[in-house]
Design a protein around this motif. Structure first.
Motif, PDB file in Angstrom:
ATOM      1  N   PRO A   5      75.536  54.152  37.890  1.00 18.98           N
ATOM      2  CA  PRO A   5      75.023  53.261  36.851  1.00 18.98           C
ATOM      3  C   PRO A   5      73.708  53.782  36.285  1.00 18.98           C
ATOM      4  O   PRO A   5      72.909  54.417  36.970  1.00 18.98           O
ATOM      5  CB  PRO A   5      74.825  51.934  37.566  1.00 18.98           C
ATOM      6  N   LYS A   7      69.985  53.995  35.090  1.00 16.41           N
ATOM      7  CA  LYS A   7      68.741  53.408  35.570  1.00 16.41           C
ATOM      8  C   LYS A   7      67.774  53.148  34.419  1.00 16.41           C
ATOM      9  O   LYS A   7      66.608  52.872  34.640  1.00 16.41           O
ATOM     10  CB  LYS A   7      68.113  54.334  36.607  1.00 16.41           C
ATOM     11  N   VAL A  54      67.909  40.060  35.267  1.00 14.53           N
ATOM     12  CA  VAL A  54      69.238  40.685  35.349  1.00 14.53           C
ATOM     13  C   VAL A  54      69.099  42.195  35.496  1.00 14.53           C
ATOM     14  O   VAL A  54      69.817  42.823  36.280  1.00 14.53           O
ATOM     15  CB  VAL A  54      70.085  40.314  34.113  1.00 14.53           C
ATOM     16  N   ASP A  55      68.161  42.789  34.767  1.00 14.13           N
ATOM     17  CA  ASP A  55      67.966  44.232  34.848  1.00 14.13           C
ATOM     18  C   ASP A  55      67.453  44.641  36.224  1.00 14.13           C
ATOM     19  O   ASP A  55      67.884  45.650  36.772  1.00 14.13           O
ATOM     20  CB  ASP A  55      66.990  44.690  33.763  1.00 14.13           C
ATOM     21  N   ILE A  57      68.020  43.102  39.050  1.00 15.76           N
ATOM     22  CA  ILE A  57      69.136  42.962  39.989  1.00 15.76           C
ATOM     23  C   ILE A  57      70.126  44.109  39.797  1.00 15.76           C
ATOM     24  O   ILE A  57      70.626  44.680  40.770  1.00 15.76           O
ATOM     25  CB  ILE A  57      69.823  41.593  39.794  1.00 15.76           C
ATOM     26  N   ARG A  58      70.392  44.468  38.533  1.00 13.84           N
ATOM     27  CA  ARG A  58      71.364  45.519  38.227  1.00 13.84           C
ATOM     28  C   ARG A  58      70.909  46.857  38.757  1.00 13.84           C
ATOM     29  O   ARG A  58      71.692  47.610  39.338  1.00 13.84           O
ATOM     30  CB  ARG A  58      71.571  45.608  36.719  1.00 13.84           C
ATOM     31  N   VAL A  59      69.648  47.183  38.589  1.00 15.74           N
ATOM     32  CA  VAL A  59      69.131  48.491  39.027  1.00 15.74           C
ATOM     33  C   VAL A  59      68.836  48.478  40.520  1.00 15.74           C
ATOM     34  O   VAL A  59      68.917  49.516  41.179  1.00 15.74           O
ATOM     35  CB  VAL A  59      67.860  48.847  38.209  1.00 15.74           C
TER      36      VAL A  59
END
Length: 61
Positions: A5, A7, A54-55, A57-59
Motif C-alpha cells: 500500500p 505510504k 483514516v490515513d 489507520i491506513r498507513v
C-alpha cells in the motif's frame, strides 16, 4: 507479486476549502454570512480530522 500500500498521505485541504465556500454561500442565502463561515469551518475541520484519522489507520503510524 503483490503491491504494498502507498505510504503517501492523503490531503484533506480540499474538503476544508470546499466546506468554507459552501458555508459562506449558505450563510449569505440565510442572511448570516459570518455564521455560515463558522459552521463551514467547523464542518471542514471535522472532515479534515476524519481524513487524517483514516490515513493514520491506513498507513499504520
Amino acid at each position: 507479486m503483490t503491491k504494498s500500500p502507498s505510504k503517501t498521505p492523503v490531503a484533506g485541504g480540499f474538503l476544508l476549502a470546499l466546506s468554507l465556500i459552501v458555508g459562506v454561500f449558505v450563510g449569505i442565502a440565510r442572511g448570516e454570512a459570518s455564521f455560515g463561515f463558522v459552521i463551514g469551518l467547523a464542518v471542514g475541520v471535522a472532515l479534515l480530522a476524519g481524513v487524517w484519522l483514516v490515513d493514520r489507520i491506513r498507513v499504520g503510524r
